[in-house]
Design an enzyme around this catalytic site. Structure first.
Site, PDB file in Angstrom:
ATOM      1  CG  ASP A 148       5.135  -4.051 -15.439  1.00 47.30           C
ATOM      2  OD1 ASP A 148       5.362  -3.592 -16.580  1.00 47.30           O
ATOM      3  OD2 ASP A 148       4.032  -3.917 -14.859  1.00 47.30           O
ATOM      4  CE  LYS A 154       0.660   2.266 -19.983  1.00 42.01           C
ATOM      5  NZ  LYS A 154       0.978   1.297 -19.012  1.00 42.01           N
ATOM      6  CD1 TRP A 211       1.375   1.004 -12.861  1.00 36.63           C
ATOM      7  CD2 TRP A 211      -0.008  -0.701 -13.285  1.00 36.63           C
ATOM      8  NE1 TRP A 211       0.363   1.456 -13.677  1.00 36.63           N
ATOM      9  CE2 TRP A 211      -0.488   0.440 -13.955  1.00 36.63           C
ATOM     10  CE3 TRP A 211      -0.726  -1.899 -13.402  1.00 36.63           C
ATOM     11  CZ2 TRP A 211      -1.654   0.426 -14.731  1.00 36.63           C
ATOM     12  CZ3 TRP A 211      -1.895  -1.911 -14.179  1.00 36.63           C
ATOM     13  CH2 TRP A 211      -2.338  -0.757 -14.827  1.00 36.63           C
TER      14      TRP A 211
HETATM   15  C1  LIG Z   1       0.021   0.406 -18.190  1.00 31.58           C
HETATM   16  C2  LIG Z   1       0.718  -0.531 -17.267  1.00 31.58           C
HETATM   17  C3  LIG Z   1       0.234  -1.819 -17.021  1.00 31.58           C
HETATM   18  C4  LIG Z   1      -1.065  -2.327 -17.614  1.00 31.58           C
HETATM   19  O1  LIG Z   1      -0.943  -2.701 -18.898  1.00 31.58           O
HETATM   20  P1  LIG Z   1      -2.203  -3.380 -19.665  1.00 31.58           P
HETATM   21  O2  LIG Z   1      -1.830  -3.229 -21.080  1.00 31.58           O
HETATM   22  O3  LIG Z   1      -3.438  -2.638 -19.291  1.00 31.58           O
HETATM   23  O4  LIG Z   1      -2.257  -4.783 -19.235  1.00 31.58           O
HETATM   24  C5  LIG Z   1       0.943  -2.640 -16.165  1.00 31.58           C
HETATM   25  N1  LIG Z   1       2.090  -2.221 -15.586  1.00 31.58           N
HETATM   26  C6  LIG Z   1       2.579  -0.984 -15.794  1.00 31.58           C
HETATM   27  C7  LIG Z   1       3.835  -0.564 -15.118  1.00 31.58           C
HETATM   28  C8  LIG Z   1       1.915  -0.109 -16.642  1.00 31.58           C
HETATM   29  O5  LIG Z   1       2.399   1.127 -16.860  1.00 31.58           O
END
Ligand SMILES: *Cc1c(COP(=O)(O)O)cnc(C)c1O
Length: 361
Positions: free
Chosen positions: A172, A196, A102
């Site tokens: 993030d 999530k 990521w």
């Molecule tokens: C799932 C995830 C993403 C992607 O999210 P989207 O909704 O597909 O844009 C980005 N960063 C992390 C850490 C994630 O777990």
């Protein structure tokens, strides 16, 4: 009705009581005669749902008054572009710490908007650890420092907060937001996709310090300008109304569980149960440095990969799904978000033991 234990990394398991409430309110929300999906985002019913969700999220994370809470769209991947557009504020460099898949995506996207300085990376050891801050090479003129506080694929989690001085720290937190208390004031900006630990896909939560907004690059699409969205209460464009409603029910659920301190205590207990088994096993292994292990996403491997398919088949038969690891790393991964009850982890550990007894001799 048979519900499985769903170990999906995302979209992921939601609390059963939330789903039941949503089902009960589907045709008629609180006597309005409408489903939330059918409501105007400008009507008083939805405005109250939105305001309540924001209030509960602020309370759960103890968000200071000088931070905006935005409910946007595009997911964390869109934020990879929206963050540099908004937060560079005329600067040409941003620092990124590369801890896995990521982070790599964030870096690649940011390069479209600025010079990226990779301040530290754990690629040398296949992203199995988080580089300690004494090894970071930060640039003094960076617009911000970006980290991914929980690498969903590699299974790494920051159990500490970096100190970036005057330079805003951007995180993030998609895959561990609401899994533990967070000291929001240590960050300039926090973002996360909802699917999530918060609710359905389609909603992105952004928490941003007020003084950082209002200097977006001229080419920033209006719907992605934090200032315009903040001024419009996240309704510059039509927000993801149903996703916000479900997220609001999840926030209430987290509060009913006892808030983030209690949720964290349970998450520690669930993760410990699984890692303890993996660490004593001669058949399975956890590749991640123990001090940097994620409580939410637990990647593990069978030492004999030829048994992967049989392992997954047996898990499914025992009511456990979505244990296959991400295609980029292989092996297995158990995502054990807030809504995964300890019973699910207990069943998984019992299955690991049974599988090892059968095949590990
Ligand atoms: C799932 C995830 C993403 C992607 O999210 P989207 O909704 O597909 O844009 C980005 N960063 C992390 C850490 C994630 O777990």
């Amino acid at each position: 009705m048979a519900r499985v234990f769903n170990f999906s990394a995302g979209p992921a398991v939601l609390p059963e009581t939330v789903l039941q409430q949503a089902a009960a309110e589907m045709l008629d929300w609180h006597g309005s005669g409408m489903s939330v999906m059918e409501m105007s985002h400008r009507g008083k019913e939805f405005i109250s749902i939105h305001a309540e969700a924001e209030k509960d999220l602020r309370e759960l994370l103890a968000v200071p008054a000088n931070y905006k809470v935005l409910f946007l769209q595009g997911g964390a991947i869109a934020e990879n572009a929206i963050v540099p557009m908004n937060l560079l504020r005329g600067r040409s460099v941003a620092d990124y710490v590369n801890t896995g898949e990521w982070s790599k995506k964030s870096i690649k996207e940011a390069k479209k908007y600025c010079k990226v300085n990779v301040a530290a990376s754990s690629e040398d050891k296949q992203f199995t650890y988080i580089p300690p801050q004494q090894d970071w090479k930060l640039s003094p003129d960076a617009g911000y420092v970006h980290i991914c506080t929980n690498e969903t694929i590699g299974g790494l989690e920051y159990h500490w907060v970096p100190d970036t001085g005057e330079v805003p720290l951007v995180a993030d937190m998609s895959s561990h937001i609401l899994s533990r208390p967070v000291d929001v004031k240590r960050y300039g900006l926090i973002y996360g996709g909802a699917q999530k630990n918060i609710g359905p896909a389609g909603l992105t939560v952004v928490i941003v310090r007020e003084d950082l907004i209002g200097q977006a690059a001229a080419f920033t699409p209006s719907a992605f300008d934090y200032k315009l969205q903040a001024e419009a209460d996240s309704m510059y464009n039509t927000p993801a109304t149903y996703a916000i409603y479900i997220a609001g029910l999840v926030f209430k659920w987290v509060k009913q569980q006892g808030g983030l301190a209690e949720v964290e205590r349970r998450n520690i207990a669930k993760a410990k149960l699984l890692y303890d088994y993996l660490d004593q096993s001669k058949f399975f292994l956890s590749p991640v440095e123990p001090r940097d292990r994620s409580r939410m996403n637990v990647p593990f491997k069978l030492r004999n990969e030829a048994l992967d398919e049989e392992f997954l088949k047996g898990a499914k038969a025992a009511g456990m799904v979505q244990l296959k690891g991400h295609r980029s790393v292989g092996g297995m991964r158990a995502s054990i978000y807030n809504a995964m009850p300890i019973e699910g982890v207990q069943r998984l550990v019992a299955y690991l033991r049974e599988f090892e007894d059968k095949h590990g001799k």
